[in-house]
Design an enzyme around this catalytic site. Structure first.
Site, PDB file in Angstrom:
ATOM      1  N   HIS A 161       0.822  -1.201   0.000  1.00  0.00           N
ATOM      2  CA  HIS A 161       0.000   0.000   0.000  1.00  0.00           C
ATOM      3  C   HIS A 161       0.860   1.256   0.000  1.00  0.00           C
ATOM      4  CE1 HIS A 161       0.767   0.924   4.280  1.00  0.00           C
ATOM      5  NE2 HIS A 161       0.642  -0.369   4.520  1.00  0.00           N
ATOM      6  N   CYS A 195       3.241  -5.048   6.827  1.00  0.00           N
ATOM      7  CA  CYS A 195       2.885  -4.754   5.440  1.00  0.00           C
ATOM      8  C   CYS A 195       4.019  -4.012   4.741  1.00  0.00           C
ATOM      9  CB  CYS A 195       1.598  -3.948   5.384  1.00  0.00           C
ATOM     10  SG  CYS A 195       0.153  -4.861   5.979  1.00  0.00           S
TER      11      CYS A 195
END
Length: 222
Positions: free
Chosen positions: A180, A196
């Site tokens: 992301h 992440c």
């Protein structure tokens, strides 16, 4: 206020989700990527100008203080992964989108901090533009200020997930790990996340445009 964008790592538990139909084929973890180190095309400052992106205007990014090796560029690549594969090398702080013909698009990334590093094989099961962000229960316990976003934080420049998110699945199960964007561009090149992989907003938009549902993702050991 600094907000940790990622879901808490779930190494042994994954949540079921209604994911789009996607390839269930598992990809063999390849040998470490071997790069010649020769940059064939440097995208440079031109890749980070202002962008009108639907309801959000993404401002130009000041790249003057960014280590050039973390800027998007096309590099020579001799790994064995097929074209269209995403390969993350946390130790390098780089993500590669394999284009074939001995090249890949290389992006700088921020990775999981010590104790939050995840590696393995997955595939892109969902894609989102300017996604909402909802803190986990652990995030709220660790920082009670996050409770204000328990119902979700709308997408936008201030959102920790940034401009785009690619959700990593194994079969029909969400691994809870994402590729992301970020509202903290200074974190690129560092190990600061909950597991992440984060990219500059300009770069995650580029990667989002290249990746498809079912795109294989290989995250090598950190």
């Amino acid at each position: 206020m600094t907000i940790d964008a990622e879901k808490e790592p779930l190494l042994s538990r994954v949540a079921g989700a209604d994911a789009p139909q996607m390839s269930r084929r598992l990809f063999v973890l390849a040998a470490p990527v071997i790069l010649t180190g020769c940059v064939t095309t440097a995208e440079g400052i031109g890749a980070y100008g202002g962008v009108s992106d639907g309801r959000v205007t993404l401002p130009a990014m000041d790249t003057s203080g960014v280590n050039p090796r973390f800027l998007r560029q096309t590099v020579a690549y001799s790994g064995r992964e097929a074209a269209g594969t995403i390969v993350v090398r946390p130790s390098e702080r780089h993500l590669y989108f394999v284009t074939g013909r001995g090249t890949a698009i290389r992006y700088g990334v921020g990775v999981g901090r010590q104790g939050a590093l995840w590696h393995g094989r997955a595939a892109v099961g969902r894609k989102a533009s300017w996604p909402n962000w909802t803190p986990t229960a652990n995030m709220i316990r660790n920082d009670p200020r996050n409770a204000r976003y328990a119902g979700g934080m709308a997408g936008g420049i201030a959102n920790p997930l940034g401009a785009r998110a690619l959700y990593l699945y194994r079969g029909s199960r969400d691994t809870m790990y994402r590729l992301h964007g970020t509202n903290e561009p200074r974190s690129i090149g560092l190990a600061v996340s909950s597991g992440c992989i984060r990219l500059f907003n300009h770069d995650i938009i580029d990667l989002h445009n290249r990746a498809r549902i079912g795109t294989p993702v290989v995250v090598l050991p950190g």
